[in-house]
Design an enzyme around this catalytic site. Sequence first.
Site, mmCIF file in Angstrom:
data_model
loop_
_atom_site.group_PDB
_atom_site.id
_atom_site.type_symbol
_atom_site.label_atom_id
_atom_site.label_comp_id
_atom_site.label_asym_id
_atom_site.label_seq_id
_atom_site.Cartn_x
_atom_site.Cartn_y
_atom_site.Cartn_z
ATOM 1 C CD GLN A 115 -2.808 0.903 2.444
ATOM 2 O OE1 GLN A 115 -3.676 0.146 2.464
ATOM 3 N NE2 GLN A 115 -2.578 1.529 3.539
ATOM 4 C CD GLU A 130 -2.596 7.583 1.697
ATOM 5 O OE1 GLU A 130 -2.758 7.896 2.577
ATOM 6 O OE2 GLU A 130 -2.086 6.077 1.176
ATOM 7 C CG ASP A 181 0.941 0.367 5.594
ATOM 8 O OD1 ASP A 181 0.802 -0.997 6.137
ATOM 9 O OD2 ASP A 181 -0.089 1.041 5.998
ATOM 10 C CD GLU A 238 1.739 1.254 8.909
ATOM 11 O OE1 GLU A 238 2.572 2.183 8.658
ATOM 12 O OE2 GLU A 238 0.582 1.530 8.698
ATOM 13 C CG ASP A 255 -2.426 0.969 11.039
ATOM 14 O OD1 ASP A 255 -3.262 1.519 11.651
ATOM 15 O OD2 ASP A 255 -2.518 1.336 9.733
ATOM 16 C CE LYS A 311 -3.205 4.772 10.402
ATOM 17 N NZ LYS A 311 -3.816 3.790 9.390
ATOM 18 N NE ARG A 356 -6.740 6.213 9.605
ATOM 19 C CZ ARG A 356 -7.685 5.483 9.970
ATOM 20 N NH1 ARG A 356 -8.254 5.559 11.378
ATOM 21 N NH2 ARG A 356 -7.984 4.326 9.474
ATOM 22 C CB SER A 357 -5.851 7.257 3.323
ATOM 23 O OG SER A 357 -7.137 6.634 3.579
ATOM 24 C CE LYS A 410 1.649 5.536 6.984
ATOM 25 N NZ LYS A 410 1.081 4.175 7.159
HETATM 26 P P1 PGA Z 1 -6.246 4.736 6.046
HETATM 27 O O1 PGA Z 1 -4.989 3.537 6.219
HETATM 28 O O2 PGA Z 1 -6.647 4.403 4.697
HETATM 29 O O3 PGA Z 1 -7.048 3.625 7.097
HETATM 30 O O4 PGA Z 1 -5.954 6.025 6.430
HETATM 31 C C1 PGA Z 1 -3.634 4.110 6.188
HETATM 32 C C2 PGA Z 1 -2.720 2.935 6.758
HETATM 33 O O5 PGA Z 1 -3.057 1.766 6.533
HETATM 34 O O6 PGA Z 1 -1.751 3.206 7.346
HETATM 35 ZN ZN ZN Z 2 -1.166 0.959 7.756
#
Ligand code: PGA
Ligand code: ZN
Length: 391
Positions: free
Chosen positions: A144, A185, A221, A264, A291, A316, A345-346, A367
């Site tokens: 990712q 993102e 990640d 991650e 995470d 988070k 977060r994204s 991050k």
């Molecule tokens: P998210 O995840 O899209 O839930 O913010 C980002 C991540 O996995 O770190």
């Molecule tokens: Zn993550």
Amino acid sequence: MKLKEVSARVIKDSRGEKTILVSVNGCLSSSPSGKSTGKYEAKPYRHGVEHDVAFINNMRFSREINKFEDLEFLENYVAKQIGANTMFALEASVLKALAKSQGKELWQLLNPAINPKKAKFPRILSNTIGGGAHSNNIRHPDFQEFLITSNNNPTKSKEINENAYCQAKTILKNLEQKEIEKNDENALQTSFENEKVLEVMKDLQEDIHDEKSVHIDIGLDVASSQFFINGKYGYKNPKKNLTREQQIDYIAELIKKYNIFYVEDALDEEDFEGFAELLKKTKGECLICGDDLTTTNLERVKIAIKKKAINAIIVKPNQIGSLLEVKKVIELAKKNGLFVIISHRSGETIDNTIGDLAFAWGADFIKTPVIGVERLAKVDRLIEIEKSLGR
Ligand code: PGA
Ligand code: ZN
């Protein structure tokens, strides 16, 4: 401090999705939202964002909040009536209002014992090339996020990460012979296979070293729960199905081959034992981070520590909502020698609270990418703190 003016409304985040903005005594905070979410995250809203907005607008909370710990009164009042996103935005705006009423910065309120001359700044860990759930191109890497980080000086680190981002774009453009798009993102999109992207990251590392004489570390990640299906890691680019044992070996091999500094969610969110095996195998040479595994949930963090599953943890705040819990998670993690990474977060807003949290509570990393106003808000807040301290 009395909460005199409390209100909320719906706003749009960086992806154009609905989120909540809360105002307390004129101080604003808003919540981000995830897409690659962990199964054990708290629900963002009780019954949808509109329900929570109505709850906040009808709140009749009469107790005073005079210090961080007093958030407990508020948490008792709202118990089970709002979701984690709303709780985070409410608590963050209460604390901003309280800090303002006391003539303090938010980070000072969060940690009155901090030594601002000595306290370290977090290193900025920036998603540079993206794949997985955040891609909208059909063919993309399964991993990712391909991340970079340099030092813990916010001003320099912002410049290095921005530079590396531009350089990564040039490398991809030259190799792919086409314009490079951004994902949801702001990470760079590619159709390359997982290892090909790691090769690009290696080249990037060398280029930055040669041109700027600075070292950047490479992170990943995997977000593996997203492609763990029927007990197998189902890769698409290139196509292969790995058992958990094969996945552990594969990730350990990549860490060695590409000198990866941070990984991650290498294993599925239920597999504490798999994380532990990977950590053992890599002998502390790499940060093995949870995470989706831990979801900023104290009970899950306790399990991870007991099982020696990780040596680093993503925090988070909106995964759990309560800042009292977030503080407990960080304290427990640090007490047990885990590296702490406070994360965006994204789907983001311009809220910069996590900058103060990261500095006040001594996070090792923050991050967040360095591209786009929503992400830069966090980095620029750290730079503002840095400058205000004359550092
Ligand atoms: P998210 O995840 O899209 O839930 O913010 C980002 C991540 O996995 O770190
Ligand atoms: Zn993550």
